[in-house]
Design an enzyme around this catalytic site. Structure first.
Site, PDB file in Angstrom:
ATOM      1  N   LYS A 114      61.363  62.703  11.938  1.00  0.00           N
ATOM      2  CA  LYS A 114      60.642  61.582  12.536  1.00  0.00           C
ATOM      3  C   LYS A 114      59.586  61.181  11.528  1.00  0.00           C
ATOM      4  O   LYS A 114      58.958  62.033  10.931  1.00  0.00           O
ATOM      5  CB  LYS A 114      59.941  62.118  13.792  1.00  0.00           C
ATOM      6  CG  LYS A 114      60.068  61.261  15.023  1.00  0.00           C
ATOM      7  CD  LYS A 114      59.504  62.015  16.201  1.00  0.00           C
ATOM      8  CE  LYS A 114      58.246  61.339  16.677  1.00  0.00           C
ATOM      9  NZ  LYS A 114      57.757  61.907  17.941  1.00  0.00           N
ATOM     10  N   HIS A 116      57.008  58.997  12.232  1.00  0.00           N
ATOM     11  CA  HIS A 116      55.784  58.496  12.892  1.00  0.00           C
ATOM     12  C   HIS A 116      55.287  59.640  13.783  1.00  0.00           C
ATOM     13  O   HIS A 116      55.898  60.706  13.821  1.00  0.00           O
ATOM     14  CB  HIS A 116      56.100  57.253  13.730  1.00  0.00           C
ATOM     15  CG  HIS A 116      57.161  57.487  14.752  1.00  0.00           C
ATOM     16  ND1 HIS A 116      56.889  57.869  16.043  1.00  0.00           N
ATOM     17  CD2 HIS A 116      58.513  57.475  14.639  1.00  0.00           C
ATOM     18  CE1 HIS A 116      58.027  58.030  16.684  1.00  0.00           C
ATOM     19  NE2 HIS A 116      59.029  57.813  15.874  1.00  0.00           N
TER      20      HIS A 116
END
Ligand code: OMP
Length: 228
Positions: A114, A116
């Site tokens: 991921k 973010h």
């Protein structure tokens, strides 16, 4: 051939059959082999089933060489590899605490990083410099477990053991005398703990006339072809 079976192993087989996790029929495995039985851990899908499942793993772990003479476990963190290992690792970690007072860390990975929020592919307790127990569902050829082992090595964690529900006790290749679990234990030099293995399943079938001669025969044939 007779096999010893502990009461918790018999209970686990009964429970897995009752939940529809362990089934007989004809199933194509990841390896391409056609098996007369299949264990689908994803079907442990209720609060009571997950609770019992966690306790079964915890019993097998506490009954193993992962516990030293003082009753202390030899790992700091329980790691559950994505996807199925995540929930397994969580229930096992919780059961180690509720049943044995052992408060290990818990961590899991994402399959895709991921970029973010919290970022990264690892979630939960830090594993760098720690002794890690890998929890997964089934070992057939050992492919999935080797990936977890490499991942832990790459972040400076030390895998110290593997706990699985079912050891299918199959040879990776037919000219290999060792089962995949034995090969994993040898290559990684760590114990692989399973709640049950194929010999216990066979023994259970022998003692349970309800499943019929056919199933027993098919499992026996499968074992003589691919098993150890
Ligand atoms: P290996 O990675 O070859 O050890 O295969 C283990 C994986 O196969 C498991 O994590 C499952 O995804 C899947 N599997 C089962 O879940 N249950 C079985 O009875 C057999 C398999 C399999 O495909 O071998």
């Amino acid at each position: 051939r007779t096999t010893t079976m502990a009461p918790y192993q018999r209970e686990f087989l009964e429970f897995s059959l009752g939940e529809g996790v362990l089934k007989f029929g004809s199933f194509v495995l990841k390896s391409g082999r056609t098996s007369p039985y299949f264990f689908n851990a994803g079907l442990f899908s209720s609060g009571s089933a997950l609770h019992k499942l966690g306790r079964s793993y915890a019993s097998a772990i506490m009954d193993s060489e992962l516990v030293d003479e003082d009753g202390k476990v030899k790992f700091d963190v329980v790691f559950g590899p994505a996807y199925k290992g995540i929930s397994l690792g969580a229930v096992v970690c919780a059961a180690l605490y509720s049943d044995f007072g052992i408060d290990a860390g818990f961590a899991y990975n994402r399959k895709e990083a991921k970029n973010h929020g919290e970022g990264g592919i690892l979630v939960g307790s830090s594993m760098t410099g720690k002794r890690v127990l890998i929890v997964d569902d089934v070992i057939t050829a050992g492919t999935a477990i080797r990936e977890s082992y490499d991942l832990l090595g790459s972040i400076g964690a030390t895998p110290v053991g593997v706990a699985i529900a079912l050891d299918r006790a199959e040879r990776v290749s037919l000219d290999d005398p060792l089962s995949a679990v034995q090969a994993v234990a040898r290559d990684m030099a760590i114990p692989v703990i399973s709640i049950v293995a194929l010999p216990q399943l066979q023994e259970y079938l022998r003692l349970s006339p309800g499943y019929g001669e056919d199933v027993l025969k098919q499992v026996k044939e499968y074992r003589s072809k691919y098993g150890v």
